[in-house]
Design a protein around this motif. Sequence first.
Motif, PDB file in Angstrom:
ATOM      1  N   ILE A 179       0.827  -1.210   0.000  1.00  0.00           N
ATOM      2  CA  ILE A 179       0.000   0.000   0.000  1.00  0.00           C
ATOM      3  C   ILE A 179       0.868   1.270   0.000  1.00  0.00           C
ATOM      4  CG2 ILE A 179      -0.259  -0.080   2.508  1.00  0.00           C
ATOM      5  CD1 ILE A 179      -2.836   1.294   0.005  1.00  0.00           C
ATOM      6  N   ALA A 180       2.053   1.189   0.630  1.00  0.00           N
ATOM      7  CA  ALA A 180       2.954   2.359   0.657  1.00  0.00           C
ATOM      8  C   ALA A 180       3.374   2.755  -0.758  1.00  0.00           C
ATOM      9  CB  ALA A 180       4.181   2.058   1.510  1.00  0.00           C
ATOM     10  N   ALA A 181       3.516   1.751  -1.640  1.00  0.00           N
ATOM     11  CA  ALA A 181       3.907   2.046  -3.026  1.00  0.00           C
ATOM     12  C   ALA A 181       2.828   2.863  -3.733  1.00  0.00           C
ATOM     13  CB  ALA A 181       4.159   0.739  -3.778  1.00  0.00           C
ATOM     14  N   LEU A 182       1.550   2.550  -3.448  1.00  0.00           N
ATOM     15  CA  LEU A 182       0.450   3.300  -4.071  1.00  0.00           C
ATOM     16  C   LEU A 182       0.386   4.729  -3.544  1.00  0.00           C
ATOM     17  CD1 LEU A 182      -1.913   3.066  -6.060  1.00  0.00           C
ATOM     18  CD2 LEU A 182      -3.366   2.331  -4.179  1.00  0.00           C
ATOM     19  N   LEU A 183       0.917   4.961  -2.345  1.00  0.00           N
ATOM     20  CA  LEU A 183       0.955   6.313  -1.792  1.00  0.00           C
ATOM     21  C   LEU A 183       2.108   7.129  -2.378  1.00  0.00           C
ATOM     22  CD1 LEU A 183       0.190   5.286   1.848  1.00  0.00           C
ATOM     23  CD2 LEU A 183      -0.948   7.199   0.767  1.00  0.00           C
ATOM     24  N   ILE A 184       3.247   6.491  -2.582  1.00  0.00           N
ATOM     25  CA  ILE A 184       4.465   7.231  -2.915  1.00  0.00           C
ATOM     26  C   ILE A 184       4.726   7.323  -4.422  1.00  0.00           C
ATOM     27  CG2 ILE A 184       6.971   7.295  -2.623  1.00  0.00           C
ATOM     28  CD1 ILE A 184       5.233   8.029  -0.166  1.00  0.00           C
ATOM     29  N   ILE A 185       4.600   6.210  -5.158  1.00  0.00           N
ATOM     30  CA  ILE A 185       5.010   6.204  -6.576  1.00  0.00           C
ATOM     31  C   ILE A 185       4.229   7.228  -7.417  1.00  0.00           C
ATOM     32  CG2 ILE A 185       5.220   4.794  -8.665  1.00  0.00           C
ATOM     33  CD1 ILE A 185       5.779   2.390  -6.909  1.00  0.00           C
ATOM     34  N   PRO A 186       2.882   7.360  -7.274  1.00  0.00           N
ATOM     35  CA  PRO A 186       2.187   8.366  -8.094  1.00  0.00           C
ATOM     36  C   PRO A 186       2.669   9.792  -7.850  1.00  0.00           C
ATOM     37  CG  PRO A 186       0.620   6.795  -7.215  1.00  0.00           C
ATOM     38  CD  PRO A 186       1.917   6.513  -6.536  1.00  0.00           C
ATOM     39  N   SER A 187       2.958  10.145  -6.598  1.00  0.00           N
ATOM     40  CA  SER A 187       3.417  11.511  -6.303  1.00  0.00           C
ATOM     41  C   SER A 187       4.816  11.758  -6.872  1.00  0.00           C
ATOM     42  CB  SER A 187       3.385  11.777  -4.795  1.00  0.00           C
ATOM     43  OG  SER A 187       4.172  10.841  -4.112  1.00  0.00           O
ATOM     44  N   VAL A 188       5.692  10.754  -6.782  1.00  0.00           N
ATOM     45  CA  VAL A 188       7.044  10.899  -7.355  1.00  0.00           C
ATOM     46  C   VAL A 188       6.945  11.028  -8.882  1.00  0.00           C
ATOM     47  CG1 VAL A 188       9.290   9.777  -7.644  1.00  0.00           C
ATOM     48  CG2 VAL A 188       8.098   9.606  -5.465  1.00  0.00           C
ATOM     49  N   SER A 189       6.053  10.245  -9.500  1.00  0.00           N
ATOM     50  CA  SER A 189       5.864  10.329 -10.959  1.00  0.00           C
ATOM     51  C   SER A 189       5.372  11.714 -11.353  1.00  0.00           C
ATOM     52  CB  SER A 189       4.850   9.277 -11.418  1.00  0.00           C
ATOM     53  OG  SER A 189       5.248   7.983 -11.032  1.00  0.00           O
ATOM     54  N   ALA A 190       4.415  12.254 -10.576  1.00  0.00           N
ATOM     55  CA  ALA A 190       3.854  13.578 -10.884  1.00  0.00           C
ATOM     56  C   ALA A 190       4.917  14.668 -10.795  1.00  0.00           C
ATOM     57  CB  ALA A 190       2.705  13.878  -9.918  1.00  0.00           C
ATOM     58  N   ARG A 191       5.887  14.483  -9.908  1.00  0.00           N
ATOM     59  CA  ARG A 191       6.949  15.496  -9.723  1.00  0.00           C
ATOM     60  C   ARG A 191       7.774  15.688 -10.996  1.00  0.00           C
ATOM     61  NH1 ARG A 191       9.036  19.468  -8.762  1.00  0.00           N
ATOM     62  NH2 ARG A 191      10.427  20.075  -7.075  1.00  0.00           N
ATOM     63  N   TYR A 192       7.824  14.653 -11.850  1.00  0.00           N
ATOM     64  CA  TYR A 192       8.593  14.764 -13.106  1.00  0.00           C
ATOM     65  C   TYR A 192       7.865  15.602 -14.157  1.00  0.00           C
ATOM     66  CZ  TYR A 192      12.138  11.445 -11.652  1.00  0.00           C
ATOM     67  OH  TYR A 192      13.178  10.850 -10.989  1.00  0.00           O
ATOM     68  N   TRP A 193       6.588  15.902 -13.910  1.00  0.00           N
ATOM     69  CA  TRP A 193       5.808  16.633 -14.911  1.00  0.00           C
ATOM     70  C   TRP A 193       5.564  18.090 -14.545  1.00  0.00           C
ATOM     71  CZ3 TRP A 193       4.988  14.378 -19.504  1.00  0.00           C
ATOM     72  CH2 TRP A 193       5.091  12.992 -19.576  1.00  0.00           C
ATOM     73  N   THR A 194       5.637  18.430 -13.278  1.00  0.00           N
ATOM     74  CA  THR A 194       5.304  19.801 -12.875  1.00  0.00           C
ATOM     75  C   THR A 194       6.037  20.192 -11.597  1.00  0.00           C
ATOM     76  OG1 THR A 194       3.485  21.277 -12.259  1.00  0.00           O
ATOM     77  CG2 THR A 194       3.284  18.992 -11.591  1.00  0.00           C
ATOM     78  N   ASN A 195       6.241  21.518 -11.444  1.00  0.00           N
ATOM     79  CA  ASN A 195       6.807  22.039 -10.203  1.00  0.00           C
ATOM     80  C   ASN A 195       5.727  22.644  -9.309  1.00  0.00           C
ATOM     81  OD1 ASN A 195       9.568  21.467 -10.678  1.00  0.00           O
ATOM     82  ND2 ASN A 195       9.682  23.191 -12.105  1.00  0.00           N
ATOM     83  N   ALA A 196       4.520  22.828  -9.862  1.00  0.00           N
ATOM     84  CA  ALA A 196       3.429  23.455  -9.101  1.00  0.00           C
ATOM     85  C   ALA A 196       2.723  22.417  -8.235  1.00  0.00           C
ATOM     86  CB  ALA A 196       2.430  24.092 -10.063  1.00  0.00           C
ATOM     87  N   PHE A 197       2.539  22.735  -6.962  1.00  0.00           N
ATOM     88  CA  PHE A 197       1.920  21.792  -6.014  1.00  0.00           C
ATOM     89  C   PHE A 197       0.496  21.413  -6.441  1.00  0.00           C
ATOM     90  CE2 PHE A 197      -0.557  21.180  -2.016  1.00  0.00           C
ATOM     91  CZ  PHE A 197      -0.005  19.959  -1.664  1.00  0.00           C
TER      92      PHE A 197
END
Length: 297
Positions: A206-224
């Motif tokens: 379950i921790a992977a589902l919490l962390i991997i999407p947010s890390v992936s999103a960081r590669y596309w944008t700098n805006a929170f």
Amino acid sequence: MWQTLLNSNTQWVLLSTLILGIAAGTVGCIVYWRKQSLMSDALAHAALPGVVIAFLLIGEKNLFILIIGATISALLGALFIQWIQSSTRITEDTAMGMVLSVFFGLGIMLLTIVNRSAGGNQSGLDSFIFGQAAAMVRSDVYTMLSFALVVIFVVFVGFKEWKIYLFDPSFAKGLGLSLTWMNALYIGLLVITIVIGIQAVGVILIAALLIIPSVSARYWTNAFKYMLVLSAVFGGISGATGTLISALGSNLPTGPFIVIVASTIFFISLIFGKEKGLLIQKLQWKHQRAAIKEGGR
């Protein structure tokens, strides 16, 4: 495949894991900016003893009661982490690792006892290790769906407060925002997301589902703001697609497939991400090198 998709129970399970993925993606974004990725892993593992103890107390697999047990156990884990950190010289990462190991070991020990008891191997509690969304009944789906929608609602309604809390705590304090209550709310949302997801994804993944999407999103944008939305979208796609692949086979654990889908999105983001992707960095480096050569002539 179409027969599986047309099954009403499969559709409800798909909807619930889609919403779960969105909730995990939004909360995971807050975890990412708080730099507490290991916290989600520690609390997920800490939830397991609560699940088994709740089952031992009521003698049946009622998801709502098991979620209450998992919530109490995970909150105890969070309190132990804070107590170890504030009362000793042990660092936060080490405290999280200790709680993760001790609680998970206790959970496995209790699970072994249950499985060796009369009829215990039929309890289905093993699905909480790697997740088994297909084993969920409609009441389980309603429970997961309700809690996940509450989590999404709280994060998006309080978006401005979350942003101030994460990026300028001093300013938040000056505005009268209680950091203690925000911390408590953050831990509460994190624990709820974890405990409603362990039936579908499992305590280990379950921790992977919490962390991997947010890390992936960081590669596309700098805006929170956009990162929060992208993380929610990636989490939703991972949850629904992984569950669908799992449902196509017989007794396939859901968690590993969800993580594989999330990892695929991560590698695509890593290469093609607009802000930090390897391809854009390579092109920028070549462009700068060409500009330097032009300037030197």
